[in-house]
Write an enzyme that holds these catalytic residues in place. Structure first.
Site, PDB file in Angstrom:
ATOM      1  N   GLY A   1      10.110 -27.615  13.749  1.00  0.00           N
ATOM      2  CA  GLY A   1       9.642 -26.779  13.672  1.00  0.00           C
ATOM      3  C   GLY A   1       9.267 -26.675  11.575  1.00  0.00           C
ATOM      4  N   ASP A   2      10.151 -27.725  11.008  1.00  0.00           N
ATOM      5  CA  ASP A   2       9.908 -27.662   9.295  1.00  0.00           C
ATOM      6  C   ASP A   2       8.746 -28.374   9.438  1.00  0.00           C
ATOM      7  OD1 ASP A   2      12.308 -26.804   8.442  1.00  0.00           O
ATOM      8  OD2 ASP A   2      13.232 -28.176   8.824  1.00  0.00           O
ATOM      9  N   SER A   3       8.254 -29.044   9.708  1.00  0.00           N
ATOM     10  CA  SER A   3       6.929 -30.088   9.797  1.00  0.00           C
ATOM     11  C   SER A   3       6.010 -29.332   9.744  1.00  0.00           C
ATOM     12  CB  SER A   3       7.189 -31.514  10.377  1.00  0.00           C
ATOM     13  OG  SER A   3       8.143 -32.156  10.685  1.00  0.00           O
TER      14      SER A   3
ATOM     15  N   GLY B  97       5.117 -26.834   7.696  1.00  0.00           N
ATOM     16  CA  GLY B  97       4.980 -27.549   6.109  1.00  0.00           C
ATOM     17  C   GLY B  97       3.261 -28.116   6.302  1.00  0.00           C
TER      18      GLY B  97
END
Length: 398
Positions: A167-169, A172
């Site tokens: 989810g972070d990637s 980003g």
């Protein structure tokens, strides 16, 4: 800087993974990125395992190609120094809760009065407005409330998160795309004003799941978990080979289905009316998956791969990292490359994606220590004296 973004200057004051990953992608493509951290402890990712000799390996990869300075924006002197730095930059990336920079004396109006063309990327869990705007968030929250976790896992099992904070990637990636979209307008129009980008990391995860919204709207369907099966293609599943390896199979067109059938020496399946089209094959997915699972279970991995490669089928081995590193395609394209690191000489990292033919980007170095470029930033860029730098360091402003 090598790469298509050479000359672009980015100020990264974000923390943890998602928003800093946006800055790292821009750095990969040639932008000069200065990451500012709190004096002393720095970004929280510095405390994430794994470690080698006390050094955080994840940090080295996640913030590669950047310069590092320390500055406490909550202090009056820190705020003044930040304002002196800002005119040098084209992009500011932050991920504080909505209104935080305003409370520190840096609302967008002040930022744009200092740098009128500044692109501001604001990454938060749920966006700058709405009832959840103040809520904190991490990857698992984005994945859960963005719909990804609910549809991942076995049909009779619990919802499953990926084994990595994807989810972070995902967030980003959308952040970097948003910045580039905003910069394009400024490239076309030198008088274009600055831009503020409101990135909800939960919405970014949901955006990837294209079919969910229209499927629910038009059919009333609530998509759920189907394990390693495939809702739009058959045969499609994960199969075990006789020597205890795993492979995955897909392919929705008639031509690919025919190739896969030839790979397992079952050309009779090609003309079977039950499997004459993709939608029919999906209706009979369990039967097809059983056939292919049985064949794979009777053959070792090397033979399975050879048969499917010869037939131009659509099967692939499921790789662990050691298998990725040993793959001839990965080696030929240097998908894993080595970069300079001050602690370990050189370290392996994934290479730049995508590749640029005429203006190639490259990895320059792994991420460094807290404030390791303070001298360059504060002495060379801002002209502070040694005595002033020592005083500000003692006061923990830098």
């Amino acid at each position: 800087m090598a790469g298509p973004l050479g000359g672009l200057k980015v100020l990264d004051i974000a923390t943890i993974i998602a928003a800093p990953f946006s800055a790292t992608l821009l750095a990969d493509y040639g932008a000069e990125v200065l990451k500012i951290e709190m004096p002393g402890h720095g970004d929280g990712v510095r405390s994430f395992p794994p470690f080698k000799d006390g050094k955080p390996l994840w940090w080295k990869a996640a913030n590669r190609n950047k310069k590092f300075a320390t500055l406490d924006l909550r202090t009056g002197e820190g705020l003044a120094l930040f304002k002196q730095l800002l005119p040098r930059f084209d992009v500011l990336i932050e991920n504080f809760r909505p209104g935080t920079l305003d409370r520190w004396g840096l609302p967008k109006e002040v930022l744009w009065s200092i740098q009128p063309r500044l692109v501001i990327l604001r990454a938060t869990a749920f966006g700058q407005d709405g009832p959840y705007r103040e809520r904190p968030g991490f990857a698992r929250i984005f994945e859960a409330m963005g719909g990804l976790t609910y549809i991942t896992g076995e049909s009779d099992g619990e919802p499953t998160h990926p084994g990595y904070p994807i989810g972070d990637s995902i967030g980003g990636l959308f952040g970097a795309v948003g910045v580039l979209a905003a910069l394009w307008k400024r490239a076309r129009d030198r008088d274009a004003p600055g831009e503020e980008i409101d990135l909800s990391l939960t919405e970014a995860t949901f955006r990837l799941l294209d079919v969910l919204a229209i499927e629910h709207d038009q059919l009333g369907t609530v998509r759920s978990r189907i394990g390693n099966a495939n809702g739009y293609s058959a045969p499609a599943a994960v199969f075990r080979t006789s020597d205890d390896h795993w492979v995955t199979l897909a392919g929705s067109t008639n031509a690919l289905f025919a190739a896969n059938c030839r790979a397992i020496e079952r050309p009779d399946l090609i003309d079977d009316p039950r499997f004459a089209s993709n939608d029919r094959r999906v209706r009979h997915a369990a039967e097809l998956n059983d056939i292919f699972a049985g064949w794979c279970a009777a053959h070792p991995l090397d033979e399975v791969l050879a048969k499917f490669n010869a037939a131009q089928g659509t099967l692939a081995p499921i790789y662990s990292i050691d298998q990725i590193a040993d793959d001839p395609q990965v080696k030929a394209r240097e998908v894993i490359t080595r970069v300079v690191d001050k602690d370990f000489g050189t370290v392996a990292m994934t290479n730049v994606v995508p590749r640029f033919t005429n203006d190639p980007a490259r990895l320059r170095h792994a991420a460094g220590d807290v404030g390791e470029d303070n001298d360059e930033v504060f002495r060379n860029w801002l002209g502070l004296s040694d005595q002033e730098i020592e005083r500000l360091t003692a006061r923990k402003v830098i």
